[in-house]
Motif scaffolding. Structure first.
Motif, PDB file in Angstrom:
ATOM      1  N   GLN A 187      17.667  39.517  26.606  1.00  0.00           N
ATOM      2  CA  GLN A 187      17.266  38.134  26.380  1.00  0.00           C
ATOM      3  C   GLN A 187      15.887  38.130  25.765  1.00  0.00           C
ATOM      4  OE1 GLN A 187      18.987  35.203  26.870  1.00  0.00           O
ATOM      5  NE2 GLN A 187      17.220  34.207  25.918  1.00  0.00           N
ATOM      6  N   MET A 188      15.760  37.531  24.601  1.00  0.00           N
ATOM      7  CA  MET A 188      14.491  37.533  23.878  1.00  0.00           C
ATOM      8  C   MET A 188      14.014  36.092  23.737  1.00  0.00           C
ATOM      9  SD  MET A 188      15.274  40.422  20.975  1.00  0.00           S
ATOM     10  CE  MET A 188      16.366  39.353  20.046  1.00  0.00           C
ATOM     11  N   ASN A 189      12.885  35.791  24.335  1.00  0.00           N
ATOM     12  CA  ASN A 189      12.304  34.448  24.277  1.00  0.00           C
ATOM     13  C   ASN A 189      10.989  34.474  23.509  1.00  0.00           C
ATOM     14  OD1 ASN A 189      14.423  33.509  25.992  1.00  0.00           O
ATOM     15  ND2 ASN A 189      13.240  34.131  27.799  1.00  0.00           N
ATOM     16  N   SER A 190      10.566  33.300  23.098  1.00  0.00           N
ATOM     17  CA  SER A 190       9.284  33.165  22.393  1.00  0.00           C
ATOM     18  C   SER A 190       9.169  34.183  21.270  1.00  0.00           C
ATOM     19  CB  SER A 190       8.118  33.328  23.379  1.00  0.00           C
ATOM     20  OG  SER A 190       8.206  32.377  24.416  1.00  0.00           O
ATOM     21  N   LEU A 191      10.174  34.242  20.453  1.00  0.00           N
ATOM     22  CA  LEU A 191      10.211  35.260  19.400  1.00  0.00           C
ATOM     23  C   LEU A 191       9.107  35.050  18.382  1.00  0.00           C
ATOM     24  CD1 LEU A 191      14.056  35.527  19.022  1.00  0.00           C
ATOM     25  CD2 LEU A 191      12.518  37.451  19.444  1.00  0.00           C
ATOM     26  N   LYS A 192       8.604  36.167  17.872  1.00  0.00           N
ATOM     27  CA  LYS A 192       7.527  36.173  16.898  1.00  0.00           C
ATOM     28  C   LYS A 192       8.014  36.862  15.620  1.00  0.00           C
ATOM     29  CE  LYS A 192       4.186  36.884  20.640  1.00  0.00           C
ATOM     30  NZ  LYS A 192       3.106  37.758  21.153  1.00  0.00           N
ATOM     31  N   PRO A 193       7.391  36.569  14.490  1.00  0.00           N
ATOM     32  CA  PRO A 193       7.793  37.255  13.251  1.00  0.00           C
ATOM     33  C   PRO A 193       7.738  38.778  13.377  1.00  0.00           C
ATOM     34  CG  PRO A 193       6.442  35.362  12.733  1.00  0.00           C
ATOM     35  CD  PRO A 193       6.418  35.498  14.229  1.00  0.00           C
ATOM     36  N   GLU A 194       6.814  39.287  14.165  1.00  0.00           N
ATOM     37  CA  GLU A 194       6.705  40.740  14.325  1.00  0.00           C
ATOM     38  C   GLU A 194       7.828  41.335  15.168  1.00  0.00           C
ATOM     39  OE1 GLU A 194       4.310  38.468  14.923  1.00  0.00           O
ATOM     40  OE2 GLU A 194       3.088  39.018  16.673  1.00  0.00           O
ATOM     41  N   ASP A 195       8.685  40.483  15.734  1.00  0.00           N
ATOM     42  CA  ASP A 195       9.877  40.980  16.430  1.00  0.00           C
ATOM     43  C   ASP A 195      11.014  41.251  15.458  1.00  0.00           C
ATOM     44  OD1 ASP A 195       9.171  38.626  19.044  1.00  0.00           O
ATOM     45  OD2 ASP A 195       8.803  40.796  19.072  1.00  0.00           O
ATOM     46  N   THR A 196      10.821  40.892  14.198  1.00  0.00           N
ATOM     47  CA  THR A 196      11.833  41.160  13.179  1.00  0.00           C
ATOM     48  C   THR A 196      12.092  42.648  13.084  1.00  0.00           C
ATOM     49  OG1 THR A 196      11.284  39.190  11.885  1.00  0.00           O
ATOM     50  CG2 THR A 196      12.338  41.011  10.720  1.00  0.00           C
ATOM     51  N   ALA A 197      13.360  43.035  13.227  1.00  0.00           N
ATOM     52  CA  ALA A 197      13.715  44.454  13.221  1.00  0.00           C
ATOM     53  C   ALA A 197      15.231  44.591  13.376  1.00  0.00           C
ATOM     54  CB  ALA A 197      13.030  45.197  14.373  1.00  0.00           C
ATOM     55  N   THR A 198      15.697  45.801  13.217  1.00  0.00           N
ATOM     56  CA  THR A 198      17.060  46.114  13.617  1.00  0.00           C
ATOM     57  C   THR A 198      16.994  46.649  15.037  1.00  0.00           C
ATOM     58  OG1 THR A 198      17.733  46.612  11.359  1.00  0.00           O
ATOM     59  CG2 THR A 198      19.113  47.482  13.132  1.00  0.00           C
ATOM     60  N   TYR A 199      17.803  46.074  15.914  1.00  0.00           N
ATOM     61  CA  TYR A 199      17.779  46.430  17.330  1.00  0.00           C
ATOM     62  C   TYR A 199      18.977  47.315  17.665  1.00  0.00           C
ATOM     63  CZ  TYR A 199      13.976  43.188  18.226  1.00  0.00           C
ATOM     64  OH  TYR A 199      12.751  42.568  18.230  1.00  0.00           O
ATOM     65  N   TYR A 200      18.685  48.397  18.386  1.00  0.00           N
ATOM     66  CA  TYR A 200      19.705  49.363  18.768  1.00  0.00           C
ATOM     67  C   TYR A 200      19.731  49.513  20.287  1.00  0.00           C
ATOM     68  CZ  TYR A 200      19.250  50.987  13.927  1.00  0.00           C
ATOM     69  OH  TYR A 200      19.213  51.074  12.556  1.00  0.00           O
ATOM     70  N   CYS A 201      20.913  49.692  20.841  1.00  0.00           N
ATOM     71  CA  CYS A 201      20.993  50.120  22.228  1.00  0.00           C
ATOM     72  C   CYS A 201      21.361  51.603  22.241  1.00  0.00           C
ATOM     73  CB  CYS A 201      21.966  49.296  23.056  1.00  0.00           C
ATOM     74  SG  CYS A 201      23.675  49.373  22.558  1.00  0.00           S
ATOM     75  N   ALA A 202      20.914  52.271  23.273  1.00  0.00           N
ATOM     76  CA  ALA A 202      21.116  53.707  23.382  1.00  0.00           C
ATOM     77  C   ALA A 202      21.300  54.073  24.839  1.00  0.00           C
ATOM     78  CB  ALA A 202      19.933  54.457  22.787  1.00  0.00           C
ATOM     79  N   THR A 203      21.949  55.204  25.086  1.00  0.00           N
ATOM     80  CA  THR A 203      22.147  55.631  26.458  1.00  0.00           C
ATOM     81  C   THR A 203      22.077  57.143  26.581  1.00  0.00           C
ATOM     82  OG1 THR A 203      23.530  55.313  28.426  1.00  0.00           O
ATOM     83  CG2 THR A 203      24.668  55.790  26.360  1.00  0.00           C
ATOM     84  N   ASP A 204      21.715  57.575  27.765  1.00  0.00           N
ATOM     85  CA  ASP A 204      21.557  58.996  28.024  1.00  0.00           C
ATOM     86  C   ASP A 204      21.722  59.201  29.524  1.00  0.00           C
ATOM     87  OD1 ASP A 204      19.887  61.356  26.180  1.00  0.00           O
ATOM     88  OD2 ASP A 204      20.256  61.696  28.317  1.00  0.00           O
ATOM     89  N   GLU A 205      22.092  60.435  29.911  1.00  0.00           N
ATOM     90  CA  GLU A 205      22.283  60.717  31.346  1.00  0.00           C
ATOM     91  C   GLU A 205      20.989  61.039  32.071  1.00  0.00           C
ATOM     92  OE1 GLU A 205      26.133  62.811  32.528  1.00  0.00           O
ATOM     93  OE2 GLU A 205      25.798  63.547  30.491  1.00  0.00           O
ATOM     94  N   VAL A 206      19.917  61.273  31.338  1.00  0.00           N
ATOM     95  CA  VAL A 206      18.667  61.692  31.973  1.00  0.00           C
ATOM     96  C   VAL A 206      17.944  60.474  32.538  1.00  0.00           C
ATOM     97  CG1 VAL A 206      16.467  62.857  31.653  1.00  0.00           C
ATOM     98  CG2 VAL A 206      18.491  63.614  30.375  1.00  0.00           C
TER      99      VAL A 206
END
Length: 126
Positions: free
Chosen positions: A81-100
């Protein structure tokens, strides 16, 4: 087979909210660390991470108080959930996972997680 698929990106105005979702399959959410990263240009930076078994939730300083990561066990998604978004939040967002489990630490430093989604683009206009 571990698979991650992000959705929910889009074009919004500064101050708006957006909710990203990462659909997970092929693993038990509670047994893995799951993180959101974003990439602007060449640099990929950590945004938030969650490790259910270790009771850890961490955020990058740049998003603390504005973003919230959560797991929906029924839907098997990891939401951002992203609130109060700013221009500097512009990006490609990725989710990632690992067992560590120890990967989810303060300020979410970048780490080459084992599994990544393809990303979803967020554009915040001023």
């Amino acid at each position: 087979q571990v698979q991650l698929a992000e959705s929910g990106g889009g074009l919004v105005q500064a101050g708006d909210s957006l909710r990203l979702s990462c659909a997970a399959s092929g693993f038990t959410l509670e047994d893995y660390v799951i993180a959101w990263f974003r990439q602007r240009g060449r640099e990929r930076e950590g945004v938030a991470c969650i490790s259910s078994n270790y009771g850890s939730i961490q955020y990058a300083d740049s998003v603390k108080g504005r973003f919230a990561i959560s797991i929906d066990g029924a839907k098997k998604t990891i939401d951002l959930q992203m609130n109060s978004l700013k221009p500097e939040d512009t990006a490609t967002y990725y989710c990632a996972t690992d067992e560590v489990p120890t990967l989810c630490i303060e300020n979410v430093p970048y780490y080459d997680y084992d599994y990544w989604g393809r990303g979803t683009q967020v554009i915040v206009s001023s």
